[in-house]
Motif scaffolding. Structure first.
Motif, short mmCIF file in Angstrom:
data_model
loop_
_atom_site.label_atom_id
_atom_site.label_comp_id
_atom_site.label_asym_id
_atom_site.label_seq_id
_atom_site.Cartn_x
_atom_site.Cartn_y
_atom_site.Cartn_z
N ARG A 3 27.77 -42.72 1.82
CA ARG A 3 27.56 -42.73 0.37
C ARG A 3 26.23 -43.43 0.05
N GLY A 4 25.96 -44.53 0.76
CA GLY A 4 24.68 -45.20 0.56
C GLY A 4 23.50 -44.32 0.91
N ASN A 5 23.63 -43.54 2.00
CA ASN A 5 22.55 -42.62 2.37
C ASN A 5 22.30 -41.59 1.28
N ILE A 6 23.38 -41.11 0.70
CA ILE A 6 23.23 -40.10 -0.37
C ILE A 6 22.53 -40.72 -1.58
N TYR A 7 22.92 -41.93 -1.94
CA TYR A 7 22.29 -42.58 -3.10
C TYR A 7 20.80 -42.82 -2.87
N VAL A 8 20.41 -43.16 -1.63
CA VAL A 8 18.99 -43.35 -1.34
C VAL A 8 18.26 -42.03 -1.50
N ARG A 9 18.84 -40.95 -1.01
CA ARG A 9 18.21 -39.63 -1.16
C ARG A 9 18.04 -39.28 -2.64
N GLN A 10 18.98 -39.75 -3.46
CA GLN A 10 18.91 -39.47 -4.90
C GLN A 10 18.13 -40.54 -5.65
N PHE A 11 17.52 -41.50 -4.89
CA PHE A 11 16.73 -42.57 -5.47
C PHE A 11 17.57 -43.48 -6.37
N LYS A 12 18.86 -43.60 -6.09
CA LYS A 12 19.74 -44.53 -6.80
C LYS A 12 19.92 -45.75 -5.90
N PHE A 13 18.89 -46.59 -5.89
CA PHE A 13 18.84 -47.65 -4.90
C PHE A 13 19.89 -48.73 -5.14
N ALA A 14 20.17 -49.06 -6.39
CA ALA A 14 21.17 -50.10 -6.67
C ALA A 14 22.54 -49.68 -6.16
N GLN A 15 22.92 -48.42 -6.43
CA GLN A 15 24.20 -47.93 -5.92
C GLN A 15 24.22 -47.90 -4.40
N ALA A 16 23.07 -47.56 -3.81
CA ALA A 16 22.99 -47.52 -2.35
C ALA A 16 23.20 -48.91 -1.76
N ILE A 17 22.58 -49.91 -2.37
CA ILE A 17 22.74 -51.29 -1.87
C ILE A 17 24.20 -51.71 -1.94
#
Length: 532
Positions: free
Chosen positions: A416-430
């Motif tokens: 899920r974190g990898n997906i958020y990084v791909r979508q540039f949603k860094f806070a959710q990724a962290i």
């Protein structure tokens, strides 16, 4: 297939103990069917030879012989004969590779078509895709060195920022290799494993040669220099491909400083290569990076060998087919033969009544996943983790998030974190990576990707502080606090759409993102130097 007999050995030699029953079976069968032995004690020995009539039979294959052959060859296959080392397609996944691309104006020369920079980016694209799953970092430099992305295992994300690099992103002119080495050393310290720095450049700053050996002293960082350019001077061109014209009306040319590159390689005690625009470049980097990693590790236990025992499955299958003979009491082999036939028909496992009759949806999904058919695998899987993983590999991120969101495990949160990084949603990724590390403390991939997401989020926050062209003025709200009399407070409330505008800009124009990032870094360095 060449066999090095000097390296021939067995990975699991204890399986050869099955050769003992394989040899004993024919002997026991012949002993059991020996008529002379059966008549011992019943008929006098001197009469037995005259009373027995031995029929004249043609030698024929018996089931016990085939069973002994199955055991013998099967034992050899299970023992794992090998003669070839299992060298990965590239450096071991734990070995980071740091790519440093020169963005000096001279890299716009066209002596290497279409330009030195574009040729280097094309080579790096192939290299990044070839290293899919391995940790790779990207640095851009000219008069100053800047980290574009920390070490990541995501080739698509890395290639997105790689293709955005251009010679107008860094304001300072020059070739700051010392700055690149310092950035690379910090990256390597975070990885805690030996790594390789590859410099793609057309020249070097001679004033830095004396300081390079001291900068590399005591470090596990290997420096490789890949020369970009040719002996012929190239014409500098702009983004539209038009030649740049000097004040005298002549096209501006950029020389290729081959002597400086040799001295740079000598100062860094590393190999020097030349860009060839084919796989030779990738093989050259692979060879030296792999040798450096293995030498720095100094661990002979890391050597792996290819198990060649599976080649013996073909004679085993042939012997099993010979066992299907009329009158032989080994009818169960027909079931095994049917399983082999079904297993040899991959097309039937995709879909349809035959596949549904013999395979569960998850089994069909696993077959499609292992053969790289990720969309079909996502359709078949019912297991939420495997369905999410297949959708992730198929770039169907909405389905992947929906499937992985049903789970609360370290692996699910990691993806899920990898997906958020791909979508540039860094806070959710962290948040996702931190949750994964809470559930599994020893998780190197999540730790590394958490650092990547935090670095990208910091870049975002720096841009927010510097301001972006699309941000509107903050709204000021007066708050009367009764307990403190008439004292007024001002609360700054940014426009809600500001974050989304920034993310949209970042997604569509990573070049603007990098340009702002480099300017902020140069400004912070100037402030730090002024305070000294």
């Amino acid at each position: 297939m060449d066999i090095d007999l000097s390296a021939l050995h067995l990975l699991r030699p204890y399986w050869l103990l099955l050769w003992i029953p394989a040899a004993a079976l024919p002997w026991a069968w012949r002993r059991r069917n020996d008529l002379k032995r059966q008549l011992q004690g019943t008929i006098a020995p001197h009469l037995v030879e005259h009373l027995i009539i031995t029929p004249q039979e043609q030698p024929r294959l018996r089931p016990v012989y085939l069973l002994a052959a199955l055991l013998s060859i099967g034992a050899l296959a299970a023992a794992g004969p090998t003669w070839q080392r299992d060298i990965p397609a590239f450096v071991d996944n734990r070995a980071p590779l740091i790519l440093a691309l020169d963005l000096s104006p001279s890299m716009d020369a066209d002596d290497v078509p279409p330009s030195r920079l574009q040729a280097a980016k094309h080579t790096l694209h192939d290299l990044v895709m070839r290293r899919a799953g391995a940790r790779t970092a990207l640095i851009a430099y000219a008069g100053s060195a800047h980290l574009v992305l920390p070490a990541t295992q995501d080739p698509q994300l890395l290639d997105t920022f790689l293709q955005a690099l251009s010679t107008n992103l860094i304001a300072q002119t020059g070739k700051d290799v010392l700055g690149v080495i310092e950035v690379a050393k910090r990256l390597l310290a975070a990885e805690q494993v030996p790594g390789t720095l590859v410099l793609l450049t057309d020249g070097a700053d001679a004033s830095q040669f004396a300081a390079i050996p001291a900068a590399l002293k005591g470090s596990d960082l290997q420096v490789m220099v890949l020369a970009v350019g040719s002996g012929n001077a190239g014409v500098l061109r702009d983004a539209q491909g038009r030649a740049r014209i000097a004040s005298d009306g002549r096209p501006v040319q950029a020389d290729f400083d081959e002597d400086a590159l040799r001295k740079l390689a000598s100062a860094s005690n590393g190999p020097l290569g030349s860009l060839t625009l084919n796989d030779d470049d990738l093989d050259w980097i692979e060879l030296h990076a792999q040798r450096h990693f293995q030498a720095a590790q100094g661990d002979p236990q890391q050597v792996q060998w290819k198990d060649a025992g599976y080649w013996l499955c073909w004679p085993l299958a042939l012997i099993a087919l010979l066992c299907l003979r009329r009158g032989w009491k080994v009818h169960w082999l027909a079931v095994a033969g049917l399983a082999v036939v079904l297993g040899a028909q991959p097309q039937s496992a995709r879909a349809g009544p035959v596949a549904d009759a013999f395979f569960t949806p998850d089994q069909q999904g696993r077959w499609a996943f292992e053969h790289g058919h990720y969309p079909q695998a996502a359709e078949h899987f019912t297991d939420p983790f495997w369905k999410g993983l297949a959708a992730y590999n198929a770039a169907d991120y909405d389905l992947a998030l929906a499937s992985l969101g049903r789970l609360d495990s370290a692996q699910a949160n990691f993806y899920r974190g990898n997906i958020y990084v791909r979508q540039f949603k860094f806070a959710q990724a962290i948040t996702a990576y931190q949750q994964a590390l809470k559930q599994q403390a020893v998780f190197p991939e999540a730790t590394a990707n958490l650092a990547l997401a935090q670095a990208l989020l910091k870049d975002y926050e720096d841009q927010q502080q510097a301001g972006t062209p699309d941000e509107k003025a903050d709204k000021v709200v007066e708050d009367q606090t009764p307990s403190q009399g008439a004292k007024q407070k001002q609360q700054v409330t940014p426009q809600a759409a500001s974050d989304q505008v920034w993310l949209n800009n970042l997604t569509t124009s990573p070049a603007q993102f990098l340009q702002r990032k480099f300017l902020l870094q140069d400004a912070s360095r100037g402030t730090a130097e002024g305070n000294r």
